[in-house]
Design a protein around this motif. Sequence first.
Motif, PDB file in Angstrom:
ATOM      1  N   ALA A 220     -10.592  -3.719  -9.932  1.00  0.00           N
ATOM      2  CA  ALA A 220     -11.610  -2.915  -9.259  1.00  0.00           C
ATOM      3  C   ALA A 220     -11.041  -1.981  -8.196  1.00  0.00           C
ATOM      4  O   ALA A 220     -11.682  -1.005  -7.823  1.00  0.00           O
ATOM      5  CB  ALA A 220     -12.648  -3.853  -8.630  1.00  0.00           C
ATOM      6  N   SER A 221      -9.837  -2.272  -7.699  1.00  0.00           N
ATOM      7  CA  SER A 221      -9.264  -1.460  -6.613  1.00  0.00           C
ATOM      8  C   SER A 221      -7.746  -1.452  -6.735  1.00  0.00           C
ATOM      9  O   SER A 221      -7.171  -2.232  -7.505  1.00  0.00           O
ATOM     10  CB  SER A 221      -9.634  -2.090  -5.273  1.00  0.00           C
ATOM     11  N   ALA A 222      -7.105  -0.594  -5.940  1.00  0.00           N
ATOM     12  CA  ALA A 222      -5.636  -0.524  -5.969  1.00  0.00           C
ATOM     13  C   ALA A 222      -5.043  -1.874  -5.569  1.00  0.00           C
ATOM     14  O   ALA A 222      -4.061  -2.332  -6.149  1.00  0.00           O
ATOM     15  CB  ALA A 222      -5.165   0.562  -5.018  1.00  0.00           C
ATOM     16  N   GLU A 223      -5.697  -2.518  -4.607  1.00  0.00           N
ATOM     17  CA  GLU A 223      -5.214  -3.826  -4.154  1.00  0.00           C
ATOM     18  C   GLU A 223      -5.193  -4.834  -5.312  1.00  0.00           C
ATOM     19  O   GLU A 223      -4.235  -5.580  -5.501  1.00  0.00           O
ATOM     20  CB  GLU A 223      -6.181  -4.301  -3.070  1.00  0.00           C
ATOM     21  N   GLN A 224      -6.262  -4.827  -6.106  1.00  0.00           N
ATOM     22  CA  GLN A 224      -6.335  -5.724  -7.260  1.00  0.00           C
ATOM     23  C   GLN A 224      -5.283  -5.335  -8.311  1.00  0.00           C
ATOM     24  O   GLN A 224      -4.666  -6.189  -8.910  1.00  0.00           O
ATOM     25  CB  GLN A 224      -7.747  -5.707  -7.880  1.00  0.00           C
ATOM     26  N   PHE A 225      -5.099  -4.027  -8.512  1.00  0.00           N
ATOM     27  CA  PHE A 225      -4.085  -3.554  -9.458  1.00  0.00           C
ATOM     28  C   PHE A 225      -2.704  -4.086  -9.071  1.00  0.00           C
ATOM     29  O   PHE A 225      -1.898  -4.434  -9.927  1.00  0.00           O
ATOM     30  CB  PHE A 225      -4.036  -2.014  -9.461  1.00  0.00           C
ATOM     31  N   LYS A 226      -2.453  -4.135  -7.763  1.00  0.00           N
ATOM     32  CA  LYS A 226      -1.135  -4.606  -7.311  1.00  0.00           C
ATOM     33  C   LYS A 226      -0.945  -6.082  -7.655  1.00  0.00           C
ATOM     34  O   LYS A 226       0.131  -6.494  -8.070  1.00  0.00           O
ATOM     35  CB  LYS A 226      -0.970  -4.366  -5.801  1.00  0.00           C
ATOM     36  N   LYS A 227      -2.003  -6.874  -7.504  1.00  0.00           N
ATOM     37  CA  LYS A 227      -1.916  -8.294  -7.885  1.00  0.00           C
ATOM     38  C   LYS A 227      -1.594  -8.404  -9.377  1.00  0.00           C
ATOM     39  O   LYS A 227      -0.771  -9.207  -9.796  1.00  0.00           O
ATOM     40  CB  LYS A 227      -3.244  -9.009  -7.621  1.00  0.00           C
ATOM     41  N   VAL A 228      -2.291  -7.560 -10.154  1.00  0.00           N
ATOM     42  CA  VAL A 228      -2.100  -7.569 -11.607  1.00  0.00           C
ATOM     43  C   VAL A 228      -0.658  -7.174 -11.939  1.00  0.00           C
ATOM     44  O   VAL A 228       0.000  -7.804 -12.774  1.00  0.00           O
ATOM     45  CB  VAL A 228      -3.112  -6.602 -12.280  1.00  0.00           C
TER      46      VAL A 228
ATOM     47  N   LYS B 130       8.409 -11.670 -18.262  1.00  0.00           N
ATOM     48  CA  LYS B 130       8.729 -10.538 -19.160  1.00  0.00           C
ATOM     49  C   LYS B 130       8.095 -10.675 -20.545  1.00  0.00           C
ATOM     50  O   LYS B 130       8.104  -9.752 -21.344  1.00  0.00           O
ATOM     51  CB  LYS B 130      10.234 -10.303 -19.253  1.00  0.00           C
ATOM     52  N   GLU B 131       7.535 -11.847 -20.805  1.00  0.00           N
ATOM     53  CA  GLU B 131       6.832 -11.992 -22.091  1.00  0.00           C
ATOM     54  C   GLU B 131       5.445 -11.346 -22.068  1.00  0.00           C
ATOM     55  O   GLU B 131       4.805 -11.186 -23.102  1.00  0.00           O
ATOM     56  CB  GLU B 131       6.696 -13.470 -22.419  1.00  0.00           C
ATOM     57  N   ARG B 132       4.988 -10.967 -20.906  1.00  0.00           N
ATOM     58  CA  ARG B 132       3.661 -10.331 -20.809  1.00  0.00           C
ATOM     59  C   ARG B 132       3.788  -8.869 -21.239  1.00  0.00           C
ATOM     60  O   ARG B 132       3.853  -7.957 -20.412  1.00  0.00           O
ATOM     61  CB  ARG B 132       3.101 -10.471 -19.385  1.00  0.00           C
ATOM     62  N   LYS B 133       3.839  -8.664 -22.552  1.00  0.00           N
ATOM     63  CA  LYS B 133       4.200  -7.349 -23.094  1.00  0.00           C
ATOM     64  C   LYS B 133       3.008  -6.454 -23.419  1.00  0.00           C
ATOM     65  O   LYS B 133       3.140  -5.246 -23.469  1.00  0.00           O
ATOM     66  CB  LYS B 133       5.021  -7.552 -24.380  1.00  0.00           C
ATOM     67  N   TYR B 134       1.892  -7.055 -23.749  1.00  0.00           N
ATOM     68  CA  TYR B 134       0.736  -6.240 -24.148  1.00  0.00           C
ATOM     69  C   TYR B 134      -0.437  -6.500 -23.194  1.00  0.00           C
ATOM     70  O   TYR B 134      -0.826  -7.649 -22.985  1.00  0.00           O
ATOM     71  CB  TYR B 134       0.355  -6.523 -25.600  1.00  0.00           C
ATOM     72  N   VAL B 135      -0.940  -5.408 -22.624  1.00  0.00           N
ATOM     73  CA  VAL B 135      -1.939  -5.528 -21.567  1.00  0.00           C
ATOM     74  C   VAL B 135      -3.254  -4.897 -22.018  1.00  0.00           C
ATOM     75  O   VAL B 135      -3.272  -3.765 -22.522  1.00  0.00           O
ATOM     76  CB  VAL B 135      -1.443  -4.805 -20.294  1.00  0.00           C
ATOM     77  N   VAL B 136      -4.337  -5.640 -21.860  1.00  0.00           N
ATOM     78  CA  VAL B 136      -5.667  -5.129 -22.223  1.00  0.00           C
ATOM     79  C   VAL B 136      -6.523  -5.058 -20.953  1.00  0.00           C
ATOM     80  O   VAL B 136      -6.946  -6.087 -20.433  1.00  0.00           O
ATOM     81  CB  VAL B 136      -6.338  -6.049 -23.279  1.00  0.00           C
ATOM     82  N   PRO B 137      -6.738  -3.854 -20.419  1.00  0.00           N
ATOM     83  CA  PRO B 137      -7.546  -3.754 -19.203  1.00  0.00           C
ATOM     84  C   PRO B 137      -9.024  -3.505 -19.487  1.00  0.00           C
ATOM     85  O   PRO B 137      -9.387  -2.865 -20.474  1.00  0.00           O
ATOM     86  CB  PRO B 137      -6.956  -2.518 -18.504  1.00  0.00           C
ATOM     87  N   SER B 138      -9.882  -3.996 -18.583  1.00  0.00           N
ATOM     88  CA  SER B 138     -11.303  -3.627 -18.576  1.00  0.00           C
ATOM     89  C   SER B 138     -11.460  -2.408 -17.689  1.00  0.00           C
ATOM     90  O   SER B 138     -10.504  -1.959 -17.067  1.00  0.00           O
ATOM     91  CB  SER B 138     -12.137  -4.738 -17.959  1.00  0.00           C
ATOM     92  N   ALA B 139     -12.684  -1.937 -17.569  1.00  0.00           N
ATOM     93  CA  ALA B 139     -12.991  -0.850 -16.626  1.00  0.00           C
ATOM     94  C   ALA B 139     -13.074  -1.463 -15.218  1.00  0.00           C
ATOM     95  O   ALA B 139     -13.322  -2.664 -15.096  1.00  0.00           O
ATOM     96  CB  ALA B 139     -14.323  -0.234 -17.003  1.00  0.00           C
TER      97      ALA B 139
ATOM     98  N   ASN C 161      -8.939   3.545 -17.236  1.00  0.00           N
ATOM     99  CA  ASN C 161      -8.207   2.483 -16.537  1.00  0.00           C
ATOM    100  C   ASN C 161      -6.905   2.158 -17.282  1.00  0.00           C
ATOM    101  O   ASN C 161      -5.903   1.807 -16.660  1.00  0.00           O
ATOM    102  CB  ASN C 161      -9.077   1.223 -16.419  1.00  0.00           C
ATOM    103  N   GLY C 162      -6.944   2.296 -18.596  1.00  0.00           N
ATOM    104  CA  GLY C 162      -5.744   2.068 -19.419  1.00  0.00           C
ATOM    105  C   GLY C 162      -4.668   3.100 -19.114  1.00  0.00           C
ATOM    106  O   GLY C 162      -3.476   2.774 -19.024  1.00  0.00           O
ATOM    107  N   ILE C 163      -5.086   4.352 -18.924  1.00  0.00           N
ATOM    108  CA  ILE C 163      -4.121   5.410 -18.608  1.00  0.00           C
ATOM    109  C   ILE C 163      -3.449   5.105 -17.258  1.00  0.00           C
ATOM    110  O   ILE C 163      -2.235   5.197 -17.109  1.00  0.00           O
ATOM    111  CB  ILE C 163      -4.830   6.791 -18.582  1.00  0.00           C
ATOM    112  N   ILE C 164      -4.269   4.689 -16.287  1.00  0.00           N
ATOM    113  CA  ILE C 164      -3.714   4.363 -14.969  1.00  0.00           C
ATOM    114  C   ILE C 164      -2.754   3.169 -15.078  1.00  0.00           C
ATOM    115  O   ILE C 164      -1.640   3.190 -14.551  1.00  0.00           O
ATOM    116  CB  ILE C 164      -4.840   4.044 -13.950  1.00  0.00           C
ATOM    117  N   MET C 165      -3.199   2.154 -15.789  1.00  0.00           N
ATOM    118  CA  MET C 165      -2.390   0.936 -15.933  1.00  0.00           C
ATOM    119  C   MET C 165      -1.041   1.243 -16.583  1.00  0.00           C
ATOM    120  O   MET C 165       0.009   0.769 -16.135  1.00  0.00           O
ATOM    121  CB  MET C 165      -3.182  -0.074 -16.778  1.00  0.00           C
TER     122      MET C 165
END
Length: 439
Positions: A13-21, A29-38, A118-122
């Motif tokens: 929901a925010s930049a702060e949350q994005f940083k946690k993510v 390093k096995e976390r290779k594929y990421v599916v974000p919500s809005a 959100n995917g583009i940002i991620m």
Amino acid sequence: MSKVVKFGGSSLASAEQFKKVGSIIRADKERKYVVPSAPGKRFKDDTKVTDMLYECYDLAEAGKDFKAALKAIKERYEEIIAGLQLELSLDEEFKVIEKNFKAKLGSNYAASRGEYLNGIIMASYLGYEFIDSATVIFFDENGDFDADKTNEVLSAKLTECKKAVVPGFYGSLPDGTVKTFSRGGSDVTGSIVAKACKADVYENWTDVSGFLIADPRIIENPRGIEVITYRELRELSYMGATVLHEDAIFPVRQEGIPINIRNTNAPEDNGTWIVGSTCQKSKYVITGIAGKKGFCAVNIEKDMMNSEIGFGRRVLQAFEENGISFEHVPSGIDTMTVFVHQDEFMHKEQKVVAGLHRLVNPDSIDIEADLALIAVVGRGMKSTRGTAGRIFSALAHSNVNVKMIDQGSSELNIIIGVANEDFETAIKAIYDIFVITKL
Ligand code: ADP
Ligand code: ASP
Ligand code: MG
């Protein structure tokens, strides 16, 4: 080894949350594929970007000025981009969106832009490749998810990309039009991606430390569930435990991929494991409780109905003819009750009643509204005697009148019907007897 990680709206929901993510993803390093919500709610009374998009598109559709509404959406993303200090501009994307809103491309397209952007940002934030879900997730002419085509195209694409972001919630129809899953559908995308890359685990990151025994909005601090089976989870999510979309089970179930529900705000917690089957007993006789309000019971009485062949079929036909699906059909010798969703049934009530008179000629029909259904689910109930009895006595002690009880033949769940107003009290009473006092 690869892991698919899906992050829900409040996790992004925010930049702060994005940083946690970002830290969660970089920690493994096995976390290779990421599916974000809005982006979801930043605080209690905030609005989800998905809802803002629907509202904005409604204005566009009605030919009203939607510029201010679109600007407010753009600002949500710009706040995230600025907080992450990214060299990224969404100006061109928003020009296209504005043009497509004017061209009335549809509310599905509108809503999908939430995850798309959100995917583009991620992708930019992580340095991962961006894959537009419209090019890899497909629906057929009837609007149903096309599992085979998707799996073929998506697996091929993922073998090319070592690390990628695939936005949740949408795909495309054969003519290229964007279509979304139902609300909460990013969970489904995560599962589809996990299947396509044959992931070892599908991690679903949200704002609670896993699946809890009961809804935390009803029970204060409910205990968590360590391990739950796909079947149990489906029963619970269908009945309102909305942590995971009820259809998110299917793609991973076919491949035996476990789902791990985790908390973005408490990444050290183990969360809940959702598996095909397990020899691990749950701590309590029940695994979880969930429920929904807003049902109607249509009670049909006719002497000797039991011996009338085809009676049940004809009763259900009256509902089918009006496009109404039923939830439960408990029956006695001379009575049969059909539980339906009140909002679906309300407008067609008299047509159904007329249909019933025509098809089964009942002695009487009685309709009771404002009912709630509660599902008590647990693989442990099969081997425990007296579960239904305990539920009844707990409810009686709390002065809750039980209108209906229905136990599935799998003995995996017991469904109880109560008045809407008794819903919360009933859930508390059941939680109390099985989890707190363990009587
Ligand atoms: P996300 O945006 O991450 O997809 P959701 O809002 O869809 O998250 O799902 C998480 C929410 O589900 C929790 O915040 C909680 O309020 C609600 N919820 C309902 N029932 C349960 C349950 N049994 N266990 C945990 N959470 C539940
Ligand atoms: N953003 C969509 C919704 O709010 C999909 C999702 O979050 O899973 O329903
Ligand atoms: Mg969700």
